[in-house]
Scaffold this active site. Structure first.
Site, mmCIF file in Angstrom:
data_model
loop_
_atom_site.group_PDB
_atom_site.id
_atom_site.type_symbol
_atom_site.label_atom_id
_atom_site.label_comp_id
_atom_site.label_asym_id
_atom_site.label_seq_id
_atom_site.Cartn_x
_atom_site.Cartn_y
_atom_site.Cartn_z
ATOM 1 C CE LYS A 74 -4.053 -2.076 2.204
ATOM 2 N NZ LYS A 74 -5.007 -2.021 3.333
ATOM 3 N NE ARG A 75 6.188 0.512 2.760
ATOM 4 C CZ ARG A 75 6.077 -0.681 3.328
ATOM 5 N NH1 ARG A 75 5.241 -0.841 4.347
ATOM 6 N NH2 ARG A 75 6.786 -1.712 2.914
#
Length: 497
Positions: free
Chosen positions: A259-260
């Site tokens: 998700k980064r």
């Protein structure tokens, strides 16, 4: 076990994201599978917003989700904005429903109130971690009598509601992963939090039942949680829906999409890169999972994907990212999309991303359409609209900003001489460039290279004949004149220093 739909109108599926930020690529893939399954079997596709984690809510996020689904053509039959007979479709508006059903499980003895403080629970957690054990509740409040529990609740003492979940083997069937047997040993889990909101697991089960969901189609990361859901269904004496868990999206078959990473989110592909939605949908199904007669390298319309969809063909192999495959679908989508739709999409992308100092004339629909036609006829590798802003085709919507590129190959005097000679041409064509080369006693390929760089700020790109065919004589003259002025300014600055 193969899936056979007995009564098509009974198929009801839901996509249930949490409005805590941007829509993840994996979430879009889950929505796509739900949509294809519903449409294939004449059922309903429902959007439900699961917003019980109040600390992580992002304002406007739920509305953005609906907009994004619309962008991809995934039409909702029921949702917070569309409405429907099974609403509300936002969990924060269903508080009375969850309270009623938690009371039902309290009365049946499947749940109990837990009055333990957060400090005590933190001590338990730290102790388990020090001992190398999985943190779990020690069931202390199970022994509190119903009468005492009711009295403490009436007196306003804070509590959560826990579900009795002893260690046990839980078996269930999944339409993708087959028979599943898991040893569930997580201890009594919370179904209602002290703030009065339900936990994900509890609300999920209650809502799926009350919304008559026939098939729960979601990512494989939820397989581990399914035993909790199965036991909740049993406690309510409800028949569980059919479970369909989808393989995960990974970088390389092992590493989960973080998700980064910017490319983990749908906005990166549509808003930032400018891929057409149909290209992204095909990319998400590119290994043929669930698609009958799948042919790699073929672009399928949404209607074709619906017709070919078969839940029995969904495999268990994790999906792997492959940018070259996405670009392939991007190229196919660009060439198969209607001109008017392309114009709308390109104009929207340029409005958002084009430089603030761009000549407004270059953003006129007629000019944008000429660019689209040029690329369609001459450039086979064009895949996404950001190539018009920062990529190989940015010269269409931005004139060279300096002579720096030209000076990598020519000295300033030579460059100025070429520009002066080019500006004397009445018409810009290959014959004229060759005449300039002869006049200056230079090799034609050198003058052609300088001319291309003056027009598009690069020594690489479309053939010069194609550029002359696209740009008007006035536009060619404007670009070369600008470069000449830049060269002159550079010469003045050099002398001054």
């Amino acid at each position: 076990m193969r899936f056979t739909s007995r009564v098509l109108r009974d198929v009801r599926v839901r996509f249930a994201p949490s409005p805590t930020g941007r829509l993840h690529l994996g979430s879009l893939r889950t929505a796509l599978f739900n949509y294809l399954f519903a449409r294939k079997h004449g059922g309903a596709f429902i959007l439900r917003i699961e917003d019980t984690d109040r600390s992580r809510l992002v304002p406007g996020c739920a509305e953005k989700f609906e907009e994004t689904l619309g962008t991809f053509g995934l039409k909702r039959d029921e949702s917070p904005m569309v409405g429907g007979a099974f609403g509300p479709y936002t969990q924060s508006e269903r508080g009375a429903i969850y309270a009623q059903h938690s009371e039902r499980l309290l009365d049946s003895g499947h749940c109990y109130r837990c009055f333990c403080s957060s400090e005590r629970l933190d001590i338990l957690r730290k102790g388990a971690l020090r001992a190398g054990e999985l943190p779990r509740y020690d069931n202390r409040c199970r022994s509190v009598s119903k009468a005492e529990s009711d009295e403490r609740a009436r007196n306003g003492e804070a509590f959560v509601v826990r579900f009795k979940f002893d260690k046990q083997n839980v078996a269930f069937h999944d339409l993708v992963y087959g028979s599943n047997n898991q040893i569930a040993d997580e201890g009594d889990f919370v179904v209602m939090k002290s703030d009065g909101f339900p936990t994900y697991h509890f609300a999920n089960v209650v809502d799926d039942r009350l919304m008559a969901i026939s098939h729960v189609i979601r990512g494989a990361e939820w397989l581990a949680s399914t035993p909790k859901h199965v036991k909740l269904y049993e406690a309510f004496e409800w028949t569980p829906p059919n479970f369909v868990h989808l393989p995960l999206i990974t970088r390389d078959g092992k590493k989960k999409l973080s998700k980064r990473d910017a490319d983990a989110y749908v906005a990166y592909y549509i808003e930032e890169r400018g891929y057409l939605p149909v290209a992204v949908l095909n990319f998400l199904l590119r290994n043929g999972s669930g698609i009958s007669g799948f042919q790699p390298g073929n672009l399928y319309s949404l209607d074709e994907l619906i017709q070919r969809f078969d839940v029995n063909l969904i495999g268990t192999r994790d999906f792997m990212m492959d940018r070259s495959a996405l670009d392939t679908y991007g190229r196919l989508a660009f060439r198969s999309t209607h001109r008017e739709t392309l114009l709308q999409n390109v104009a929207k992308h340029l409005k958002t991303h084009a430089s603030a100092d761009i000549d407004p004339a270059l953003l006129e629909p007629a000019y944008i359409q000429r660019v689209i036609d040029f690329i369609s006829s001459n450039e086979e590798n064009f895949a996404a609209f950001d190539e018009l802003v920062t990529g190989d085709f940015s010269f269409f919507f931005g004139r060279p900003s300096s002579a720096a590129k030209l000076l990598e190959r020519f000295d300033a005097t030579t460059a100025l001489t070429i520009c002066d000679a080019l500006l004397e041409l009445e018409r810009f064509d290959i014959a004229g460039v060759k005449a300039v080369a002869k006049q200056l006693k230079m090799k034609p390929k050198e003058v052609m290279a300088a001319t291309r760089c003056a027009l598009i700020d690069s020594f690489k790109g479309p053939p010069l004949s194609e550029l002359f065919g696209f740009f008007s004589d006035d536009e060619c003259r404007t670009r070369i004149q600008f470069l000449k002025e830049s060269l002159k300014e550079g010469s003045v600055s050099a002398k001054a220093s």
